[in-house]
Design a protein around this motif. Structure first.
Motif, PDB file in Angstrom:
ATOM      1  N   ALA A  56       1.019  -1.481   0.147  1.00 39.90           N
ATOM      2  CA  ALA A  56      -0.074   0.042  -0.321  1.00 39.90           C
ATOM      3  C   ALA A  56       0.634   1.165   0.011  1.00 39.90           C
ATOM      4  O   ALA A  56       1.598   1.560   0.615  1.00 39.90           O
TER       5      ALA A  56
ATOM      6  N   SER B 100      -0.756   7.124   1.597  1.00 39.20           N
ATOM      7  CA  SER B 100      -2.241   6.521   1.830  1.00 39.20           C
ATOM      8  C   SER B 100      -3.101   5.883   2.406  1.00 39.20           C
ATOM      9  O   SER B 100      -4.004   6.064   2.494  1.00 39.20           O
ATOM     10  N   GLY B 101      -2.609   4.712   2.130  1.00 43.66           N
ATOM     11  CA  GLY B 101      -3.561   3.256   2.483  1.00 43.66           C
ATOM     12  C   GLY B 101      -3.569   2.883   1.614  1.00 43.66           C
ATOM     13  O   GLY B 101      -4.315   2.037   0.919  1.00 43.66           O
ATOM     14  N   LYS B 102      -4.030   3.454   0.211  1.00 40.46           N
ATOM     15  CA  LYS B 102      -4.588   2.784  -1.014  1.00 40.46           C
ATOM     16  C   LYS B 102      -3.569   1.396  -1.590  1.00 40.46           C
ATOM     17  O   LYS B 102      -2.312   1.659  -1.400  1.00 40.46           O
TER      18      LYS B 102
ATOM     19  N   LYS C  63      -9.929  -1.718  -1.718  1.00 41.77           N
ATOM     20  CA  LYS C  63      -8.853  -0.940  -2.277  1.00 41.77           C
ATOM     21  C   LYS C  63      -8.643  -0.127  -1.589  1.00 41.77           C
ATOM     22  O   LYS C  63      -7.432   0.241  -1.784  1.00 41.77           O
ATOM     23  N   MET C  64      -9.043  -0.112   0.185  1.00 43.22           N
ATOM     24  CA  MET C  64      -7.892   0.799   0.347  1.00 43.22           C
ATOM     25  C   MET C  64      -7.808  -0.120   2.197  1.00 43.22           C
ATOM     26  O   MET C  64      -8.113  -1.100   2.050  1.00 43.22           O
TER      27      MET C  64
END
Length: 147
Positions: A83, A86-88, A121-122
């Motif tokens: 990841a 931003s955590g994406k 997605k995150m």
């Protein structure tokens, strides 16, 4: 004329139904095409035995699925994924990863029976739906963490 259907036929019946049709329709179309067979007393006995065995198998499959669902009720999985800041997640968390995580915990579930409520997605917590049987469904929580 009574016949036993070998497959579903629109506006007539479903597979293994015993239906009454006009003799010409049965003799000239359904039987030669392989859609049906004559409903003789011996064919009816064979059909009854086959239906009984199929019901027994389906009942056993359903009981196995219910037992698996009971043991999966409190399972929590952790899936590692690359990841960004931003955590994406780079790439995707897919059903194969969930099936492998379940397998490592000792549960054998086919990946085609797994769906997501929302696509991961995150980084965070998500729910996976496991369709173990047409009447037995269970939700398994999993967390996506950064590797």
């Amino acid at each position: 004329m009574e016949i036993i259907l070998k497959q579903d036929i629109k506006a007539l019946g479903e597979k293994d139904d015993i239906v009454t049709v006009k003799p010409g329709f049965g003799r000239n179309y359904l039987i030669p095409q392989g859609f049906a067979e004559l409903a003789t007393p011996s064919a009816k006995k064979v059909l009854a035995e086959n239906l009984k065995q199929a019901a027994f198998k389906q009942d056993k499959i359903k009981k196995d699925a219910e037992a698996l669902a009971g043991s999966l009720a409190d399972v929590k999985l952790t899936i590692g994924a690359k990841a960004g800041e931003s955590g994406k997640i780079f790439g995707a968390v897919n059903t194969i990863m969930i099936a492998d995580a379940l397998k490592s915990k000792g549960f054998e579930v086919d990946r085609r029976r797994i769906t997501f409520e929302t696509e991961p997605k995150m980084i965070g917590e998500y729910i996976a739906n496991l369709n173990l049987h047409k009447e037995v469904k269970v939700k398994v929580a999993f967390e996506v963490v950064a590797e």
